[in-house]
Design an enzyme around this catalytic site. Structure first.
Site, PDB file in Angstrom:
ATOM      1  N   LYS A   1     -48.902  32.045 -10.247  1.00 34.58           N
ATOM      2  CA  LYS A   1     -49.164  33.333  -9.614  1.00 34.58           C
ATOM      3  C   LYS A   1     -48.358  34.364 -10.380  1.00 34.58           C
ATOM      4  O   LYS A   1     -47.124  34.278 -10.457  1.00 34.58           O
ATOM      5  CB  LYS A   1     -48.758  33.320  -8.141  1.00 34.58           C
TER       6      LYS A   1
ATOM      7  N   ARG B   1     -38.568  40.679  -8.154  1.00 35.47           N
ATOM      8  CA  ARG B   1     -37.773  40.179  -7.029  1.00 35.47           C
ATOM      9  C   ARG B   1     -36.778  39.090  -7.444  1.00 35.47           C
ATOM     10  O   ARG B   1     -35.789  38.884  -6.751  1.00 35.47           O
ATOM     11  CB  ARG B   1     -38.693  39.637  -5.924  1.00 35.47           C
TER      12      ARG B   1
ATOM     13  N   TYR C   1     -44.616  30.551  -9.229  1.00 37.83           N
ATOM     14  CA  TYR C   1     -44.694  31.948  -8.771  1.00 37.83           C
ATOM     15  C   TYR C   1     -43.749  32.796  -9.612  1.00 37.83           C
ATOM     16  O   TYR C   1     -42.531  32.733  -9.457  1.00 37.83           O
ATOM     17  CB  TYR C   1     -44.329  32.003  -7.294  1.00 37.83           C
TER      18      TYR C   1
ATOM     19  N   ILE D   1     -53.940  35.835  -5.265  1.00 36.50           N
ATOM     20  CA  ILE D   1     -53.256  35.602  -3.993  1.00 36.50           C
ATOM     21  C   ILE D   1     -52.956  36.990  -3.460  1.00 36.50           C
ATOM     22  O   ILE D   1     -52.056  37.675  -3.933  1.00 36.50           O
ATOM     23  CB  ILE D   1     -51.997  34.742  -4.169  1.00 36.50           C
TER      24      ILE D   1
ATOM     25  N   TYR E   1     -31.858  35.418  -7.609  1.00 37.92           N
ATOM     26  CA  TYR E   1     -30.442  35.775  -7.470  1.00 37.92           C
ATOM     27  C   TYR E   1     -29.530  35.048  -8.452  1.00 37.92           C
ATOM     28  O   TYR E   1     -28.723  35.679  -9.133  1.00 37.92           O
ATOM     29  CB  TYR E   1     -29.931  35.568  -6.038  1.00 37.92           C
TER      30      TYR E   1
ATOM     31  N   THR F   1     -43.976  35.549   0.135  1.00 38.66           N
ATOM     32  CA  THR F   1     -43.315  36.853   0.268  1.00 38.66           C
ATOM     33  C   THR F   1     -43.907  37.637   1.428  1.00 38.66           C
ATOM     34  O   THR F   1     -43.180  38.171   2.273  1.00 38.66           O
ATOM     35  CB  THR F   1     -43.474  37.659  -1.039  1.00 38.66           C
TER      36      THR F   1
END
Length: 294
Positions: free
Chosen positions: A161, A137, A132, A203, A106, A43
């Site tokens: 993560k 998001r 992740y 991270i 999405y 990202t």
């Protein structure tokens, strides 16, 4: 196993292209400052605006420049499973130490879809994989049950993560998946509380700016010295906050520009910071006596 202080590295641009000279200097900066690993094309690395060719070239460049001196984790996720497999296979081929595979965004897959997605990537490519989880998001969260099933069936799914404030979730992951599975914080402000619950590192976005201090926080927490870790957390807290005053990675790349590490260049739809927020960022960096050049 992945643990410690991992930087979510920015991708520098210059005149519309990836600035490989600056990228090489950033990698050397983290080698010199003791960062445990670099994550490229995540990202913070603006991976959504990289072309497929750029994405692969950045990973290959990072592996060659690191030359075994620091681990390289490649962001290889996507919302199409075949693309995630392709990028992950390329990362393995060029010598990356691991792959960060984001929850598909999405298209909002079901838990069954998430299970099939990650299992396919893990079975197709024998490389250590970090799941992740970033529901803010992706609009969907992989459940602990699904992660447990995946980690039980796929030996190369070794970490997650977690970019979530849900500490009950962190507790459940640590409790159910055990010591062989690494939970990594994806939010600098939440690294200390996550590590108190058993996470093994971060991270980090802030690592781009103050890697030695972030490394010391992680070292202290891993050694059980939470008094020292708490001191560093509060010392860095203003930095943690200001780096998210606008959408990541806009503030951190601007901070790196202020420090002379890269150009202040983004790709649309990301734009430069507002003057007001840029001034706030500058004042925070001054507080830490960082060597501002711009």
């Amino acid at each position: 196993m992945f643990q410690g202080s991992i930087v979510a590295l920015i991708t520098p641009f210059k005149e519309g292209e990836v600035d490989y000279e600056a990228l090489g200097n950033l990698i050397e900066f983290h080698v010199d400052n003791g960062t445990d690993a670099i994550l490229v094309c995540g990202t913070t690395g603006e991976s959504p605006t990289l072309t497929f060719e750029e994405h692969e070239k950045v990973i290959e460049f990072a592996v060659k420049r690191a030359a075994g001196r620091i681990k390289v984790i490649a962001g290889t996720g996507g919302n199409a499973t075949h693309e995630a497999v392709h990028l992950t296979a390329h990362a393995k081929e060029v010598g990356a130490d691991g792959a960060l595979v984001v929850v598909p965004y999405y298209n909002k897959p079901t838990q069954r879809g998430l299970y099939e997605h990650f299992k396919t990537v893990a079975q197709e490519v024998d490389i250590p994989i970090i799941i992740y989880n970033i529901p803010s998001r992706t609009c969907v969260e992989i459940s602990v049950d699904t992660m447990f099933k995946l980690a039980s069936e796929c030996e190369n799914i070794v970490a997650s993560k977690e970019s979530t404030p849900n500490m009950d979730r962190i507790s459940e992951i640590v409790k159910r998946l055990g010591e062989s599975f690494s939970v990594l914080s994806g939010d600098d402000s939440l690294t200390l509380p996550m590590m108190a619950l058993g996470a093994k590192g971060v991270i980090s976005v802030a690592n781009n700016v103050m890697p030695r201090e972030v490394k010391e926080l992680i070292r202290a927490a891993l050694e059980g010295d939470f008094r020292r870790a708490r001191e560093i957390h509060y010392y860095l807290h203003d930095l943690f906050k200001v780096l998210f005053i606008e959408t990541n990675p806009i503030p951190v790349k601007t901070a790196c520009w202020m420090l002379g590490m890269c150009e202040k260049e983004f790709r649309l739809p990301l734009t430069e910071m507002s003057p007001e927020n840029e001034n706030k960022l500058r004042e925070v960096l001054k507080k830490y006596n960082l060597p501002l050049k711009n």
